[in-house]
Design a protein around this motif. Structure first.
Motif, short mmCIF file in Angstrom:
data_model
loop_
_atom_site.label_atom_id
_atom_site.label_comp_id
_atom_site.label_asym_id
_atom_site.label_seq_id
_atom_site.Cartn_x
_atom_site.Cartn_y
_atom_site.Cartn_z
N LEU A 224 -55.87 -10.80 84.71
CA LEU A 224 -55.58 -10.86 83.25
C LEU A 224 -54.01 -11.94 83.61
CD1 LEU A 224 -56.06 -8.41 80.81
CD2 LEU A 224 -57.89 -10.08 82.26
N ASP A 225 -53.22 -11.95 84.14
CA ASP A 225 -51.91 -13.02 84.44
C ASP A 225 -52.61 -14.13 84.81
OD1 ASP A 225 -49.43 -13.50 84.19
OD2 ASP A 225 -49.01 -13.33 86.15
N VAL A 226 -53.96 -14.20 85.57
CA VAL A 226 -54.60 -15.26 86.42
C VAL A 226 -54.63 -16.35 85.09
CG1 VAL A 226 -56.21 -16.83 87.63
CG2 VAL A 226 -54.12 -14.98 88.67
N MET A 227 -55.66 -15.18 84.10
CA MET A 227 -56.75 -16.66 83.52
C MET A 227 -55.78 -17.32 82.82
SD MET A 227 -60.11 -13.29 81.94
CE MET A 227 -60.40 -14.54 81.13
N PRO A 228 -55.33 -16.95 81.92
CA PRO A 228 -54.93 -17.85 80.95
C PRO A 228 -54.57 -19.57 81.71
CG PRO A 228 -54.03 -16.29 80.81
CD PRO A 228 -54.50 -15.83 82.21
N THR A 229 -54.06 -19.36 83.13
CA THR A 229 -54.03 -20.95 83.90
C THR A 229 -55.30 -21.38 84.52
OG1 THR A 229 -53.55 -19.24 86.41
CG2 THR A 229 -51.92 -19.56 84.98
N LEU A 230 -56.23 -21.05 83.83
CA LEU A 230 -57.29 -21.99 84.19
C LEU A 230 -58.23 -22.78 83.59
CD1 LEU A 230 -60.06 -18.70 86.05
CD2 LEU A 230 -57.65 -20.39 87.36
N GLY A 231 -58.73 -23.77 84.05
CA GLY A 231 -59.06 -24.83 82.99
C GLY A 231 -59.49 -24.59 81.54
N PRO A 232 -60.49 -23.50 81.20
CA PRO A 232 -61.38 -23.58 80.13
C PRO A 232 -60.60 -22.80 78.97
CG PRO A 232 -62.69 -22.72 82.38
CD PRO A 232 -61.12 -22.89 82.84
N LEU A 233 -59.18 -22.04 79.78
CA LEU A 233 -58.56 -20.77 78.66
C LEU A 233 -57.06 -22.60 78.67
CD1 LEU A 233 -59.09 -17.58 79.75
CD2 LEU A 233 -60.49 -18.55 78.26
N THR A 234 -56.85 -22.95 78.80
CA THR A 234 -55.50 -23.33 78.75
C THR A 234 -55.12 -23.51 77.61
OG1 THR A 234 -55.67 -25.78 80.44
CG2 THR A 234 -54.74 -24.23 81.62
N ARG A 235 -56.06 -24.67 76.85
CA ARG A 235 -55.79 -24.90 75.71
C ARG A 235 -56.90 -24.04 74.13
NH1 ARG A 235 -59.16 -30.26 75.70
NH2 ARG A 235 -57.72 -30.72 73.62
N LEU A 236 -56.76 -22.46 74.65
CA LEU A 236 -57.26 -21.61 73.69
C LEU A 236 -56.50 -21.88 72.46
CD1 LEU A 236 -60.22 -19.26 74.56
CD2 LEU A 236 -60.04 -21.19 72.71
N PRO A 237 -56.38 -21.59 71.56
CA PRO A 237 -55.06 -20.68 70.24
C PRO A 237 -54.89 -19.67 71.03
CG PRO A 237 -57.28 -21.75 69.20
CD PRO A 237 -58.10 -22.03 70.66
N ALA A 238 -54.09 -19.17 70.36
CA ALA A 238 -53.65 -17.70 71.31
C ALA A 238 -54.78 -16.64 70.59
CB ALA A 238 -52.31 -16.81 71.20
N ASP A 239 -55.36 -16.17 69.65
CA ASP A 239 -56.40 -15.27 69.37
C ASP A 239 -57.50 -15.11 69.90
OD1 ASP A 239 -57.30 -17.53 67.72
OD2 ASP A 239 -57.65 -16.48 65.53
N ALA A 240 -57.77 -16.54 70.22
CA ALA A 240 -58.97 -16.78 70.57
C ALA A 240 -59.42 -16.48 72.63
CB ALA A 240 -59.26 -18.07 71.34
N SER A 241 -57.92 -16.92 72.77
CA SER A 241 -57.53 -16.04 74.26
C SER A 241 -56.89 -14.88 74.57
CB SER A 241 -56.43 -16.89 74.96
OG SER A 241 -55.83 -16.83 76.08
N ALA A 242 -56.65 -13.88 73.04
CA ALA A 242 -56.52 -12.62 73.86
C ALA A 242 -57.51 -12.29 73.41
CB ALA A 242 -55.81 -12.72 72.32
N SER A 243 -58.70 -12.68 72.43
CA SER A 243 -60.38 -12.19 72.51
C SER A 243 -60.56 -11.91 74.39
CB SER A 243 -60.51 -12.42 71.06
OG SER A 243 -62.35 -12.68 71.33
N ALA A 244 -60.89 -13.06 74.49
CA ALA A 244 -61.22 -12.98 75.71
C ALA A 244 -60.64 -12.80 77.02
CB ALA A 244 -61.32 -15.04 76.01
N LEU A 245 -59.23 -12.86 76.84
CA LEU A 245 -58.66 -11.97 77.91
C LEU A 245 -59.03 -9.79 77.92
CD1 LEU A 245 -55.72 -12.90 77.61
CD2 LEU A 245 -57.17 -13.24 79.49
N GLU A 246 -59.48 -9.54 76.53
CA GLU A 246 -59.72 -8.71 75.96
C GLU A 246 -61.22 -8.42 76.86
OE1 GLU A 246 -60.49 -5.48 72.54
OE2 GLU A 246 -59.94 -7.18 71.91
N GLU A 247 -61.78 -8.51 76.94
CA GLU A 247 -63.52 -8.32 77.28
C GLU A 247 -63.44 -8.60 78.95
OE1 GLU A 247 -67.07 -11.16 76.00
OE2 GLU A 247 -65.61 -11.46 74.20
N VAL A 248 -62.59 -10.04 79.21
CA VAL A 248 -62.52 -9.50 81.13
C VAL A 248 -61.69 -8.69 80.79
CG1 VAL A 248 -61.88 -10.70 82.49
CG2 VAL A 248 -62.64 -11.87 81.01
#
Length: 277
Positions: A224-248
């Motif tokens: 989950l530390d790696v994921m926000p550095t990947l292209g699809p997630l680098t520009r996501l708003p914080a709430d959307a990123s948090a939701s994606a991280l929760e699912e993964v």
């Protein structure tokens, strides 16, 4: 993993290097990028160093200096070039000299190098102008090498990642389906294009392709530390990123909280010919 719009996703005339907003988004969390992104196989670093005529290395798109530090540890003197000042600041703090510029328009000021490397970055460089600049700055018999890491996530994790991305970014041009089936074959167009441009500018011996196998292990926390550095997630708003991280994260939990990926690093490389014309 260069996660950029691909053929077969939404129609677009753009090439990867033209997606500047994505290319320049990684510095939004440069500290995390430097901490979480993978290192290159030591065998790759050793092969480049041993087959170059000297120790002077230019690291194109050096980011936070991940590859640069590996080449420095192997006895090289490394100069990095990166368009993002935020990434460059982290690299400098960790000991790498960096000049902030796009490689295509960077001024080498008459300097030459024994190797030009691009770790996970050559797809962000204009392939024609980049090849010409590499030719310009390489000394005779100097080596150019661009390489990428292919890391296929476990299917459960990949599906959760793709599903979360589709939900949070319904209008994105990214091909999220590619996340579930990354393969070395998917990187072949980039390898082929880089080789074609080396041939096109002339002054290089016939390009080669190299491949190195390795493993990358993760816990829920580290992935989950790696994921926000990947292209699809680098520009996501914080709430959307948090939701994606929760699912993964839930998918990783279902695997027992950890997993290991069999990874491959693929490279295209060419030697500058003896002639400097």
């Amino acid at each position: 993993m260069p996660t950029v719009p691909t053929e077969g996703s939404r129609p677009s005339a753009k090439k990867p290097h033209e997606y500047r907003q994505t290319a320049e988004s990684f510095g939004s969390d440069a500290e995390r990028y430097g901490r979480a992104r993978p290192r290159s196989p030591e065998a790759l670093v050793e092969r480049i160093v041993s087959s170059s005529p000297g120790p002077d290395v230019l690291d194109v798109g050096c980011g936070t200096g991940i590859a640069a530090r590996q080449f420095r540890a192997a006895g090289c003197t490394v100069l990095g070039v990166d368009p993002d000042a935020r990434m460059a600041d982290v690299a400098r703090r960790l000991g790498t000299e960096v000049e902030v510029a796009a490689f295509e328009t960077w001024d080498p000021a008459g300097r030459g190098f024994d190797a030009v490397v691009a770790a996970q970055s050559w797809h962000w460089v204009d392939p024609v102008a980049g090849a010409a600049m590499a030719k310009r700055v390489l000394r005779p018999f100097g080596r150019f090498a661009a390489f990428w890491h292919v890391f296929p996530m476990p299917s459960r994790v990949a599906e959760a990642f793709a599903t979360a991305c589709r939900r949070t970014m319904p209008d994105s041009p990214f091909d999220f389906g590619a996340l579930t089936k990354p393969s070395v074959d998917a990187y072949q167009p980039m390898l082929t294009k880089a080789a074609e441009e080396m041939r096109g500018v002339g002054g290089f011996e016939e390009p080669e392709e190299w491949s190195f196998s390795w493993e990358w292990s993760h816990t829920r926390e580290t992935w989950l530390d790696v994921m926000p550095t990947l292209g699809p997630l680098t520009r996501l708003p914080a709430d959307a990123s948090a939701s994606a991280l929760e699912e993964v994260g839930a998918a990783v939990d279902a695997l027992g909280g950890r997993f290991t990926m069999p990874c491959t690093t693929v490279a295209v490389t060419a030697v500058r010919s003896a002639s400097t014309t």
